[in-house]
Design a protein around this motif. Structure first.
Motif, PDB file in Angstrom:
ATOM      1  N   GLY A 110      26.351  34.057  31.923  1.00  0.00           N
ATOM      2  CA  GLY A 110      27.723  33.811  31.498  1.00  0.00           C
ATOM      3  C   GLY A 110      27.962  33.993  30.018  1.00  0.00           C
ATOM      4  O   GLY A 110      29.035  33.679  29.504  1.00  0.00           O
ATOM      5  N   SER A 111      26.965  34.507  29.307  1.00  0.00           N
ATOM      6  CA  SER A 111      27.147  34.643  27.857  1.00  0.00           C
ATOM      7  C   SER A 111      28.060  35.817  27.504  1.00  0.00           C
ATOM      8  O   SER A 111      28.586  35.875  26.394  1.00  0.00           O
ATOM      9  N   GLY A 112      28.240  36.727  28.452  1.00  0.00           N
ATOM     10  CA  GLY A 112      29.111  37.872  28.190  1.00  0.00           C
ATOM     11  C   GLY A 112      28.363  39.196  28.135  1.00  0.00           C
ATOM     12  O   GLY A 112      28.852  40.169  27.556  1.00  0.00           O
ATOM     13  N   LYS A 113      27.202  39.272  28.765  1.00  0.00           N
ATOM     14  CA  LYS A 113      26.403  40.507  28.720  1.00  0.00           C
ATOM     15  C   LYS A 113      27.113  41.680  29.386  1.00  0.00           C
ATOM     16  O   LYS A 113      27.229  42.745  28.794  1.00  0.00           O
ATOM     17  N   THR A 114      27.559  41.450  30.621  1.00  0.00           N
ATOM     18  CA  THR A 114      28.143  42.563  31.373  1.00  0.00           C
ATOM     19  C   THR A 114      29.421  43.063  30.684  1.00  0.00           C
ATOM     20  O   THR A 114      29.632  44.270  30.519  1.00  0.00           O
ATOM     21  N   THR A 115      30.259  42.115  30.272  1.00  0.00           N
ATOM     22  CA  THR A 115      31.466  42.483  29.541  1.00  0.00           C
ATOM     23  C   THR A 115      31.095  43.261  28.277  1.00  0.00           C
ATOM     24  O   THR A 115      31.742  44.257  27.933  1.00  0.00           O
ATOM     25  N   LYS A 119      32.245  46.830  26.605  1.00  0.00           N
ATOM     26  CA  LYS A 119      32.837  46.886  25.261  1.00  0.00           C
ATOM     27  C   LYS A 119      32.051  47.838  24.360  1.00  0.00           C
ATOM     28  O   LYS A 119      32.607  48.608  23.600  1.00  0.00           O
ATOM     29  N   GLN A 147      30.564  44.247  39.410  1.00  0.00           N
ATOM     30  CA  GLN A 147      31.322  43.927  38.190  1.00  0.00           C
ATOM     31  C   GLN A 147      31.099  45.017  37.139  1.00  0.00           C
ATOM     32  O   GLN A 147      32.043  45.500  36.518  1.00  0.00           O
ATOM     33  N   LYS A 249      32.930  35.584  22.509  1.00  0.00           N
ATOM     34  CA  LYS A 249      33.933  34.516  22.616  1.00  0.00           C
ATOM     35  C   LYS A 249      34.269  33.894  21.267  1.00  0.00           C
ATOM     36  O   LYS A 249      34.624  32.705  21.193  1.00  0.00           O
ATOM     37  N   ASP A 251      36.755  34.515  19.727  1.00  0.00           N
ATOM     38  CA  ASP A 251      38.209  34.271  19.762  1.00  0.00           C
ATOM     39  C   ASP A 251      38.525  32.824  20.095  1.00  0.00           C
ATOM     40  O   ASP A 251      39.541  32.292  19.662  1.00  0.00           O
ATOM     41  N   GLY A 274      32.400  39.505  19.887  1.00  0.00           N
ATOM     42  CA  GLY A 274      33.372  39.675  20.964  1.00  0.00           C
ATOM     43  C   GLY A 274      34.549  38.774  20.662  1.00  0.00           C
ATOM     44  O   GLY A 274      34.378  37.602  20.346  1.00  0.00           O
ATOM     45  N   VAL A 275      35.753  39.342  20.729  1.00  0.00           N
ATOM     46  CA  VAL A 275      36.929  38.558  20.358  1.00  0.00           C
ATOM     47  C   VAL A 275      37.985  38.543  21.453  1.00  0.00           C
ATOM     48  O   VAL A 275      39.169  38.413  21.178  1.00  0.00           O
ATOM     49  N   GLY A 276      37.559  38.663  22.698  1.00  0.00           N
ATOM     50  CA  GLY A 276      38.523  38.596  23.795  1.00  0.00           C
ATOM     51  C   GLY A 276      37.889  39.132  25.056  1.00  0.00           C
ATOM     52  O   GLY A 276      36.766  39.626  25.050  1.00  0.00           O
ATOM     53  N   GLU A 277      38.630  39.006  26.165  1.00  0.00           N
ATOM     54  CA  GLU A 277      38.061  39.421  27.447  1.00  0.00           C
ATOM     55  C   GLU A 277      38.189  40.920  27.687  1.00  0.00           C
ATOM     56  O   GLU A 277      37.468  41.476  28.500  1.00  0.00           O
TER      57      GLU A 277
HETATM   58  P1  GDP Z   1      27.232  37.633  31.803  1.00  0.00           P
HETATM   59  O1  GDP Z   1      26.923  36.657  32.881  1.00  0.00           O
HETATM   60  O2  GDP Z   1      26.413  37.384  30.577  1.00  0.00           O
HETATM   61  O3  GDP Z   1      27.153  39.061  32.251  1.00  0.00           O
HETATM   62  O4  GDP Z   1      28.738  37.355  31.358  1.00  0.00           O
HETATM   63  P2  GDP Z   1      30.063  38.161  31.720  1.00  0.00           P
HETATM   64  O5  GDP Z   1      30.109  39.440  30.959  1.00  0.00           O
HETATM   65  O6  GDP Z   1      30.244  38.224  33.179  1.00  0.00           O
HETATM   66  O7  GDP Z   1      31.156  37.201  31.047  1.00  0.00           O
HETATM   67  C1  GDP Z   1      31.346  35.857  31.439  1.00  0.00           C
HETATM   68  C2  GDP Z   1      32.773  35.459  31.133  1.00  0.00           C
HETATM   69  O8  GDP Z   1      33.005  35.439  29.734  1.00  0.00           O
HETATM   70  C3  GDP Z   1      33.786  36.415  31.692  1.00  0.00           C
HETATM   71  O9  GDP Z   1      34.864  35.685  32.215  1.00  0.00           O
HETATM   72  C4  GDP Z   1      34.238  37.229  30.509  1.00  0.00           C
HETATM   73  O10 GDP Z   1      35.543  37.713  30.643  1.00  0.00           O
HETATM   74  C5  GDP Z   1      34.124  36.201  29.407  1.00  0.00           C
HETATM   75  N1  GDP Z   1      33.918  36.823  28.082  1.00  0.00           N
HETATM   76  C6  GDP Z   1      32.924  37.655  27.701  1.00  0.00           C
HETATM   77  N2  GDP Z   1      33.038  37.984  26.396  1.00  0.00           N
HETATM   78  C7  GDP Z   1      34.146  37.358  25.925  1.00  0.00           C
HETATM   79  C8  GDP Z   1      34.792  37.269  24.641  1.00  0.00           C
HETATM   80  O11 GDP Z   1      34.376  37.846  23.632  1.00  0.00           O
HETATM   81  N3  GDP Z   1      35.901  36.471  24.561  1.00  0.00           N
HETATM   82  C9  GDP Z   1      36.384  35.813  25.651  1.00  0.00           C
HETATM   83  N4  GDP Z   1      37.479  35.069  25.479  1.00  0.00           N
HETATM   84  N5  GDP Z   1      35.797  35.847  26.850  1.00  0.00           N
HETATM   85  C10 GDP Z   1      34.695  36.608  27.012  1.00  0.00           C
END
Ligand code: GDP
Ligand code: MG
Length: 458
Positions: A110-115, A119, A147, A249, A251, A274-277
């Motif tokens: 959930g740290s934001g790897k896939t997103t 990006k 995803q 995150k 943001d 990262g500054v948004g979804e």
């Molecule tokens: P993973 O489990 O590490 O792959 O995490 P995901 O990429 O699935 O992201 C987990 C959640 O964090 C998702 O709901 C994303 O939309 C959110 N997210 C990721 N990066 C950011 C960011 O920079 N800002 C915000 N607000 N949300 C983020």
């Protein structure tokens, strides 16, 4: 971003303004408050100690220059120290390798790897003209691969498929071959989230690292976790040689403890935030710009860069030419500006980066909402070309027609005309110098001309 810290430091430093000199006493008092502010921001204790010590030393030896107040002098010292703590300069990705250059992503769930994979793909396409392939080695959650596939489609990256039945190392080996076949410049490898205490999972990512021989191994970490972000990064780095960090995150993070702790605790640079979804919500991490953002001076540089990247250069140049010729700024131009503003992530995103905005409460900022932009565009769409060029003809019955046509009220049309008139006045002033001169000054620092024609949409 980092609003709390900005407010606290702002208060501390303005308290000094009235004082004539920097004395041992007022430095001590101020540093006590800076210390409190940093601790509240969840900066790691050793970092806070070192920070305060450094600033104290520099401030004590400092002659207050005639043109600067003690407050300004200290702001400069604190600013320089913030920059220092975060790593001086931006460290770019080093992708010099036989293609495909591999980027391996690691981090907790959930740290934001896939997103961040998406990006980063977008960022490298836009900033390095790279051809990107992506692959997921997250075989533990069936939805994870889907995803990534969806995100890859959004950013037009080449998606190399994988399935939950495969072994991660097998996926990696195959992906290398496929990326090679597709002539990818860069292969970004997504992985499952893991804890550094999970021995089996850490072994897995070590094997992936060995198989892929990545040029970049990026630790993706949620900035809201504060100084814990720095501690987990350190633990990962002990098992896996990291080359950099993506702080996500930011943001939503009012405190900034992670940004200020990670570099000192791990010795590794933050390369992106990262500054948004959304897939374009990624910024290269520039310590100097973040420092000035934290101190509430606004991040004018990032703003200018972002504006020049996203503003349609051609349209902006056309507008600038028109203004130079002395032709008026009309409603058609106004609409164009609104459209560009919408493209840039709307008003609220821009406002955050302007100087002094840290002190403006959110409820005021939110008044400029992005819905209004849509409404403005709809209203102008309901006008005839003649009305757009000569707004003065828009009187009673025309107003009613336009309101009906755009599904708004006459008072909305009136409001728009008033806003337009204010904007027109501002454009005239800009033509005379002022703003334009300022923009030219900043544009000089950017290759490619920076601000196109001073056509800022506000
Ligand atoms: P993973 O489990 O590490 O792959 O995490 P995901 O990429 O699935 O992201 C987990 C959640 O964090 C998702 O709901 C994303 O939309 C959110 N997210 C990721 N990066 C950011 C960011 O920079 N800002 C915000 N607000 N949300 C983020
Ligand atoms: Mg994931």
């Amino acid at each position: 971003m980092f609003d709390n810290l900005t407010q606290r430091l702002g208060k501390v430093l303005t308290n000094l303004r009235g004082q004539g000199r920097l004395t041992d006493d007022n430095i001590k008092e101020t540093m006590r408050e800076v210390r409190m502010a940093l601790l509240e921001a969840d900066v790691a204790l050793p970092v806070v100690r070192e920070f305060v010590e450094q600033v104290k030393q520099k401030a004590t030896g400092e002659e207050v220059m005639k043109s600067l107040t003690p407050g300004q002098t200290l702001i400069k010292i604190v600013n320089d120290e913030l920059v220092q703590v975060m790593g001086e300069a931006n460290e770019a990705l080093d992708l010099s390798a036989q293609p495909p250059a591999v980027i391996l992503m690691a981090g907790l769930q959930g740290s934001g790897k896939t997103t961040s994979v998406a990006k980063l793909s977008r960022w490298l396409q836009q900033n390095g003209k790279k051809k990107i392939s992506v692959v997921s080695c997250d075989v533990y959650r069936p939805a994870a691969i889907d995803q990534l596939q969806t995100l890859a489609k959004d950013v037009n990256a080449d998606f190399i498929s994988s399935s939950g039945d495969e072994k991660p190392v097998a996926i990696a080996t195959r992906a290398l071959k496929e990326a090679n076949k597709h002539f990818a410049d860069v292969l970004i490898v997504d992985t499952a989230g893991r804890l550094h205490i999970d021995g089996a999972m850490m072994d897995e990512i070590k094997q992936l690292h060995q198989t892929l021989n990545p040029v970049e191994t990026l630790f993706v970490v949620d900035s809201m976790t504060g100084q814990d972000a720095a501690n987990t990064a350190k633990a990962f780095n002990d098992a896996l040689p990291l080359t950099g960090i993506i702080l996500t995150k930011a943001d939503g993070d009012a405190r900034g403890g992670a940004a200020l702790s990670i570099r000192q605790i791990t010795g590794k640079p933050i390369k992106f935030i990262g500054v948004g979804e959304k897939v374009d919500a990624l910024e290269a991490f520039h310590p100097d710009r973040i420092a000035s953002r934290i101190l509430g001076m606004g991040d004018v540089l990032s703003l200018v860069e972002e504006v020049s990247r996203k503003v349609d250069q051609e349209k902006a140049a056309k507008l600038a030419k028109k203004l130079q010729k002395g032709k008026g700024f009309d409603l058609e131009d106004f609409k164009e500006q609104m459209l560009q503003m919408a493209n840039m992530g709307g008003m609220s995103g821009l406002l955050d980066k302007l100087p002094g905005m840290g002190e403006i409460p959110d409820h005021v900022k939110n008044q400029v909402n992005d819905k209004q932009i849509g409404q403005i565009i709809a209203i102008i769409n309901s006008m005839t070309p003649h009305e757009r060029s000569f707004p003065a003809v828009i009187k009673g019955s025309r107003k009613r027609r336009i309101a009906t046509g755009s599904g708004t009220q006459v008072q909305d049309v009136n409001k728009l005309l008033k806003q337009f008139m204010q904007m027109q006045k501002m454009m005239k002033k800009m033509k005379g110098g002022g703003m334009k001169k300022m923009m030219r000054g900043m544009a000089g620092r950017f290759p490619g001309g920076g601000m196109p024609g001073g056509g800022l949409p506000f």
